[in-house]
Design a protein around this motif. Structure first.
Motif, mmCIF file in Angstrom:
data_model
loop_
_atom_site.group_PDB
_atom_site.id
_atom_site.type_symbol
_atom_site.label_atom_id
_atom_site.label_comp_id
_atom_site.label_asym_id
_atom_site.label_seq_id
_atom_site.Cartn_x
_atom_site.Cartn_y
_atom_site.Cartn_z
ATOM 1 N N ALA A 1 -20.858 14.733 1.953
ATOM 2 C CA ALA A 1 -21.912 15.746 2.108
ATOM 3 C C ALA A 1 -21.404 17.132 1.714
ATOM 4 O O ALA A 1 -22.097 17.880 1.005
ATOM 5 N N GLY B 1 -20.997 17.370 -2.087
ATOM 6 C CA GLY B 1 -22.299 17.377 -2.771
ATOM 7 C C GLY B 1 -23.077 18.658 -2.531
ATOM 8 O O GLY B 1 -23.498 19.342 -3.474
ATOM 9 N N VAL B 2 -23.243 19.027 -1.259
ATOM 10 C CA VAL B 2 -24.074 20.186 -0.908
ATOM 11 C C VAL B 2 -23.461 21.495 -1.430
ATOM 12 O O VAL B 2 -24.176 22.380 -1.906
ATOM 13 N N CYS B 3 -22.124 21.621 -1.347
ATOM 14 C CA CYS B 3 -21.485 22.887 -1.749
ATOM 15 C C CYS B 3 -21.447 23.094 -3.264
ATOM 16 O O CYS B 3 -21.082 24.170 -3.735
ATOM 17 N N SER B 4 -21.841 22.056 -4.030
ATOM 18 C CA SER B 4 -21.943 22.286 -5.485
ATOM 19 C C SER B 4 -23.120 23.240 -5.767
ATOM 20 O O SER B 4 -23.130 23.936 -6.777
ATOM 21 N N ILE B 5 -24.085 23.324 -4.835
ATOM 22 C CA ILE B 5 -25.280 24.176 -5.046
ATOM 23 C C ILE B 5 -24.902 25.664 -5.083
ATOM 24 O O ILE B 5 -25.193 26.351 -6.066
ATOM 25 N N LEU C 1 -19.695 17.645 -7.276
ATOM 26 C CA LEU C 1 -20.861 16.773 -7.116
ATOM 27 C C LEU C 1 -20.518 15.324 -7.491
ATOM 28 O O LEU C 1 -20.832 14.381 -6.760
ATOM 29 N N SER D 1 -18.244 13.548 -4.935
ATOM 30 C CA SER D 1 -18.842 13.164 -3.651
ATOM 31 C C SER D 1 -19.301 11.702 -3.693
ATOM 32 O O SER D 1 -19.191 10.972 -2.714
#
Length: 493
Positions: free
Chosen positions: A87, A90-94, A189, A192
């Motif tokens: 998570a 994945g989320v911190c790639s934003i 991303l 992950s």
């Protein structure tokens, strides 16, 4: 535990596969976390940033990591490292993509602040590695995880300027740095998914122990309840310091009204934390915890203070060392940056070395020797001036960095041996103290000379040495209860 004894670095099966994937995940989080550092000059040029705005980005980058490490520690203990790390990656790639395509200072500042969350990924692997390795190999395994993963920031410093040059010259793209930064987001991303499909929380047949309650750390005596609350104060102090730095008295990123809201929020958050801690541990005031289930929170408190001095000083020194070399020895910034990167380069061997020494000679003895070396190392760095020969100064800095990073390895050789089901939370709190140290040291640096800055770190290392005398060598076993009510004893030496 995985059956194959020993640490075989060239193996990619069983527990070694988990270790390799863990340090790779950590490596990527650090690469993303520090992807702006080597490109600051071109980023500032594109976005038209002032010197104070650049410094603000550096502070914002570490701000969110303090509470994030606490939160991620709880999530790891509750949901397991497999889901939590996937998570985070994945989320911190934003926010990474947000930073890559920011058009002004405000957008860049928000993205950097949110990216502080990826710095908490470190905590997840500490718990993962502790599930897969026995106590007599754990220090070495955690050291490899920490040292090789930590190298992600140095790898970003070495590779991203070259990638940017390549993209710019090959494709004729003007703001090529944006694509370099976006590439690290894609890497995060992509990994992950690789992580989630290739790891399990424990070896086959092992139990993953979870805390009885979430929302606050469990302690096992009334004295420890109060000590836990005291140990939370420096974290709020560091966040208060950051708020002051961003206020009109500092770099004016926050207005007076926003600054007051931030201070009030911190006070309310602390009150909420005290309440949550009481909800989880209030039963201690009416009945004692049986001896077999107790653990000593003072062990955590000592490791927090040591990580404040080790990792806190590393984060602070890495960000000021190029400038220190450039100003002291009149070097150009590129050459000074290359010399300074030697400090981070030491991580590859020093941190595993500290873990290995802990496995071999005992946790407490190793920490005492390394902390003494740390104090002497910074004392020596405080006396460096322009009359010194440059090679001697570099040797002193590298020797000091050995003690700093081996000390970090030795701290996290002890963390997983305190209470298995709370390992994520303990690692989260100790890790957060490293960031608290960085904030305190960088604030000190903005007010005093380089020499005084190094002396302040040496003094905190001496405080760490004294508190270490109160730590007890982990021995015997940790008692945990399985879901079916049976007891499992986990050996810690």
């Amino acid at each position: 535990m995985s059956s194959q004894p020993g640490i075989k670095l060239l193996s990619f099966t069983g527990k070694m596969k988990t270790l390799h994937l863990s340090w790779m995940a950590f490596f990527i989080t650090f690469m993303v976390w520090f992807n702006h550092a080597p490109l600051l000059a071109v980023i500032a040029d594109t976005l038209g940033l002032s010197s104070s705005e650049i410094k603000t980005l550096l502070i914002l980058n570490v701000a969110l990591t303090i509470p994030a490490r606490i939160i991620v520690g709880m999530l790891t203990d509750k949901y397991g490292p497999r889901l939590t790390y996937a998570a985070i990656l994945g989320v911190c790639s934003i926010p990474c993509f947000m930073f890559a395509f920011a058009q002004n200072f405000e957008q860049a500042a928000l993205a950097r602040f949110l990216l502080g969350f990826i710095g908490a990924g470190f905590v997840v692997g500490i718990r993962m590695v502790s599930e897969w390795f026995p106590a007599n190999e754990l220090g070495t395994a955690e050291g490899i995880y920490g040292g090789w993963g930590n190298f992600g920031s140095a790898a970003a410093a070495m590779s991203l300027p070259l990638v940017t040059l390549y993209i710019g010259s090959t494709f004729g793209i003007e703001d090529a740095w944006r694509y370099s930064i976006a590439l690290t987001g894609l890497l995060s991303l992509g990994f992950s998914f690789i992580w989630y499909t290739n790891v399990t929380d424990t070896p086959k047949g092992s139990t993953y122990f979870k805390p009885k309650q979430t929302g606050a750390m469990e302690v096992t005596s009334v004295g420890d309840f109060y000590l836990l609350l005291i140990m939370k104060l420096p974290m709020y102090g560091a966040l208060g310091l950051l708020t002051w730095k961003l206020s009109p008295q500092g770099v004016s990123l926050l207005s007076d009204a926003m600054t007051i809201i931030a201070y009030v929020s911190l006070v309310l958050l602390f009150i909420l934390e005290v309440w949550k801690t009481y909800q989880v541990n209030g039963h201690l005031f009416t009945k004692e915890v049986p001896e077999i289930h107790r653990y000593q929170f003072k062990q955590v408190a000592v490791l927090n203070i040591l990580y404040f001095a080790t990792f806190g000083s590393e984060l602070a020194v890495v960000s000021m060392l190029p400038l220190f070399f450039a100003e002291t020895f009149s070097l150009d910034m590129v050459y000074a940056g290359m010399l300074a990167s030697l400090y981070a380069f030491m991580n590859l061997m020093s941190r595993p070395g500290g873990g290995w020494l802990s496995d071999k000679y005992g946790r407490k003895k190793t920490l005492l020797i390394l902390t003494a070396g740390l104090a002497l190392g910074y004392l020596a760095m405080a006396s460096i001036n322009s009359t010194w020969s440059l090679p001697l100064a570099v040797i002193i800095v590298m020797a000091c960095s050995f003690f700093v990073q081996a000390g970090e390895g030795a701290v996290f050789a002890a963390v997983p041996l305190i209470k298995r089901r709370l390992t994520g939370q303990i690692a989260g709190m100790t890790g957060a103290y490293g960031n608290v140290g960085a904030v305190v040291y960088l604030t000190v640096l903005s007010m005093v000379s380089y020499q005084t800055f190094f002396l302040v770190i040496a003094a905190t290392a001496v405080v760490g040495f004294v508190t270490l005398l109160f730590m007890q060598e982990p021995k015997g076993s940790i008692t945990e209860i399985r879901e079916d009510g049976t007891v499992e004893l986990i050996q810690v030496h």
